[in-house]
Enzyme design. Structure first.
Site, PDB file in Angstrom:
ATOM      1  N   GLU A 281       0.846  -1.195   0.000  1.00  0.00           N
ATOM      2  CA  GLU A 281       0.000   0.000   0.000  1.00  0.00           C
ATOM      3  C   GLU A 281       0.878   1.240   0.000  1.00  0.00           C
ATOM      4  O   GLU A 281       2.091   1.143   0.236  1.00  0.00           O
ATOM      5  CB  GLU A 281      -0.929  -0.006   1.221  1.00  0.00           C
ATOM      6  CG  GLU A 281      -1.897  -1.180   1.245  1.00  0.00           C
ATOM      7  CD  GLU A 281      -2.953  -1.060   2.342  1.00  0.00           C
ATOM      8  OE1 GLU A 281      -3.005  -0.008   3.021  1.00  0.00           O
ATOM      9  OE2 GLU A 281      -3.723  -2.016   2.513  1.00  0.00           O
ATOM     10  N   PRO A 282       0.297   2.417  -0.235  1.00  0.00           N
ATOM     11  CA  PRO A 282       1.106   3.642  -0.270  1.00  0.00           C
ATOM     12  C   PRO A 282       1.969   3.844   0.972  1.00  0.00           C
ATOM     13  O   PRO A 282       3.086   4.350   0.882  1.00  0.00           O
ATOM     14  CB  PRO A 282       0.060   4.745  -0.420  1.00  0.00           C
ATOM     15  CG  PRO A 282      -1.070   4.084  -1.154  1.00  0.00           C
ATOM     16  CD  PRO A 282      -1.102   2.684  -0.631  1.00  0.00           C
TER      17      PRO A 282
ATOM     18  N   PHE B 134       1.499  -0.989  -6.772  1.00  0.00           N
ATOM     19  CA  PHE B 134       2.561  -1.825  -7.336  1.00  0.00           C
ATOM     20  C   PHE B 134       2.152  -3.298  -7.388  1.00  0.00           C
ATOM     21  O   PHE B 134       2.960  -4.179  -7.096  1.00  0.00           O
ATOM     22  CB  PHE B 134       3.865  -1.675  -6.546  1.00  0.00           C
ATOM     23  CG  PHE B 134       4.332  -0.259  -6.369  1.00  0.00           C
ATOM     24  CD1 PHE B 134       4.148   0.678  -7.373  1.00  0.00           C
ATOM     25  CD2 PHE B 134       4.961   0.141  -5.199  1.00  0.00           C
ATOM     26  CE1 PHE B 134       4.576   1.991  -7.205  1.00  0.00           C
ATOM     27  CE2 PHE B 134       5.396   1.450  -5.030  1.00  0.00           C
ATOM     28  CZ  PHE B 134       5.204   2.374  -6.030  1.00  0.00           C
TER      29      PHE B 134
ATOM     30  N   GLN C 181      29.827  -3.568 -18.113  1.00  0.00           N
ATOM     31  CA  GLN C 181      31.193  -3.041 -18.138  1.00  0.00           C
ATOM     32  C   GLN C 181      32.047  -3.762 -19.179  1.00  0.00           C
ATOM     33  O   GLN C 181      32.831  -3.123 -19.899  1.00  0.00           O
ATOM     34  CB  GLN C 181      31.825  -3.192 -16.751  1.00  0.00           C
ATOM     35  CG  GLN C 181      33.136  -2.455 -16.573  1.00  0.00           C
ATOM     36  CD  GLN C 181      32.972  -0.946 -16.541  1.00  0.00           C
ATOM     37  OE1 GLN C 181      31.873  -0.445 -16.298  1.00  0.00           O
ATOM     38  NE2 GLN C 181      34.034  -0.209 -16.816  1.00  0.00           N
TER      39      GLN C 181
ATOM     40  N   GLU D 159       9.031  -8.830  -2.744  1.00  0.00           N
ATOM     41  CA  GLU D 159       8.879  -9.973  -1.832  1.00  0.00           C
ATOM     42  C   GLU D 159       9.879  -9.915  -0.678  1.00  0.00           C
ATOM     43  O   GLU D 159      10.454 -10.919  -0.265  1.00  0.00           O
ATOM     44  CB  GLU D 159       8.956 -11.294  -2.602  1.00  0.00           C
ATOM     45  CG  GLU D 159       7.761 -11.441  -3.531  1.00  0.00           C
ATOM     46  CD  GLU D 159       7.518 -12.846  -3.984  1.00  0.00           C
ATOM     47  OE1 GLU D 159       7.717 -13.783  -3.178  1.00  0.00           O
ATOM     48  OE2 GLU D 159       7.099 -13.018  -5.144  1.00  0.00           O
TER      49      GLU D 159
END
Length: 381
Positions: free
Chosen positions: A126-127, A155, A338, A365
């Site tokens: 949550e936010p 998300f 690289q 996760e």
């Protein structure tokens, strides 16, 4: 101790490796650039019975176990991180049902996930509640015949495509962790609002959105496990799903190592191939060591879940695998860029995509900082 895959596992690995190389790899750059959900790859995974590899056969899966799922994930992520998210998320949304679901829920929701009838999602963040799950504000209020959900999640992977979403929320906030419950919310439920897609650094082909619940009704039969058992189910879910992220990270790292080795053998500088320079040789050796060490940890986690599913060391071993493999993915992909030099910074080659895809494995996760807390608590108990 036997470190050799059995015949079935070897055949599965070889099969998904062929599928990934022939069907996923050619589309990986386009999926990333267009940020589209790869429905075509979802269908390939479904048609080959790979979306429920670790789910029991009676519920539509292959019953092949956790290690088998890790093999599928590794080989898929080796060529396309976005496609591998389909597998991690199908596993994440299935686990609560496998752990705490009723027979009816397994025969319905779990079966549909395992057979690939629909993608799945798990709504946790949550936010103001990321690593701190207890800080969430989404609630489920008991009413006649079910519950009414209110709140929002952000998300959420596959939120825009999932037909089945497991949602954790408070049924009684006064009880803290023991007041959390998990519900199955189906696509099209009244009061379920799906937000716009997020534009992300990596895994751009995964569908990530906000979910809002405005008096969203779910029937009693969609409560997973007893009321108040959601936090315990979620923690157990993470114990089994974190190795999936570790396998995803491992695959990304192996793909970058493959690309770096091939490039170093072909690229000429100062009249010699890059691979003839000791500095590059040592970089490749260190990358190979990290990848092989990560593979040992990931496979051990999968084997432990398969053979000793109630072993008290599972949280520690799985957190270690996730932490180490994701750090390895970030380091190996950065070193691959690289080695490629300026070419590695362009989209002409896959290593810049792999570097972007690797980053999320250190975050979702459970961030790698949270993994340190879990491991410390385990070793100090």
């Amino acid at each position: 101790m036997d470190f050799k895959l059995n015949d079935d596992q070897t055949m599965l690995r070889d099969t998904i490796r062929r599928i990934a190389q022939e069907q996923f790899a050619p589309k990986a750059a386009e999926i990333d650039a267009s940020e589209r959900f790869p429905w075509d790859n979802f269908e390939i995974l479904r048609d080959n019975g790979l979306l429920g590899v670790n789910v029991a056969e009676e519920y539509g899966g292959a019953g092949a176990g956790q290690l088998a799922l890790l093999l599928v994930l590794e080989e898929t992520a080796r060529v396309c991180g976005s496609t591998s998210v389909i597998l991690t998320n199908q596993g994440l949304s299935s686990e609560p049902l496998m752990i705490a679901g009723s027979e009816e829920q397994k025969s319905n929701f779990l079966y549909r996930l395992a057979t690939g009838e629909t993608p799945g999602a798990m709504a946790i963040t949550e936010p103001n509640a990321g690593s701190d799950v207890a800080g969430m504000k989404t609630t489920a209020t008991k009413v006649k015949g079910g519950y009414v959900l209110n709140g929002s999640k952000i998300f959420i992977t596959q939120a825009g495509v999932a037909g089945i979403t497991c949602v954790i929320c408070y049924t009684d906030k006064t009880k803290g962790n023991k007041g959390m419950s998990i519900f199955v919310v189906e696509k099209g439920a009244k009061g379920l609002i799906v937000g716009k897609p997020e534009h992300k650094l990596g895994i751009r082909g995964s569908d990530t959105r906000e979910l809002s619940f405005e008096d969203c009704f779910v029937p009693d039969g969609n409560l997973v496990g007893p009321e108040g058992s959601g936090f315990k189910t979620l923690m157990n879910t993470f114990n089994y799903s974190r190795p999936n992220i570790a396998a995803q990270a491992l695959g990304i790292a192996q793909g970058a190592l493959d690309a770096a080795i091939n490039y170093a053998k072909e690229r000429m500088q100062f009249g010699k191939t890059l691979s003839s320079f000791q500095g590059i040789q040592w970089m490749l050796a260190e990358m190979a060591l990290a990848v092989e060490t990560a593979r040992t940890m990931v496979y051990r986690a999968g084997a432990m879940i398969d053979t000793e599913p109630n072993h008290p060391d599972i949280p520690r071993i799985c957190s270690m695998a996730k932490w180490y493999a994701s750090d390895t993915a970030m380091k190996v992909t950065t070193d691959a860029v690289q080695i490629f030099g300026g070419y590695g910074y362009t989209r002409e080659y896959p290593v810049e995509r792999m570097m972007r895809d690797a980053k999320i494995t250190q975050i979702y996760e459970g961030t790698n900082q949270v993994q340190r807390i879990i491991i410390a608590n385990q070793v100090l108990r």
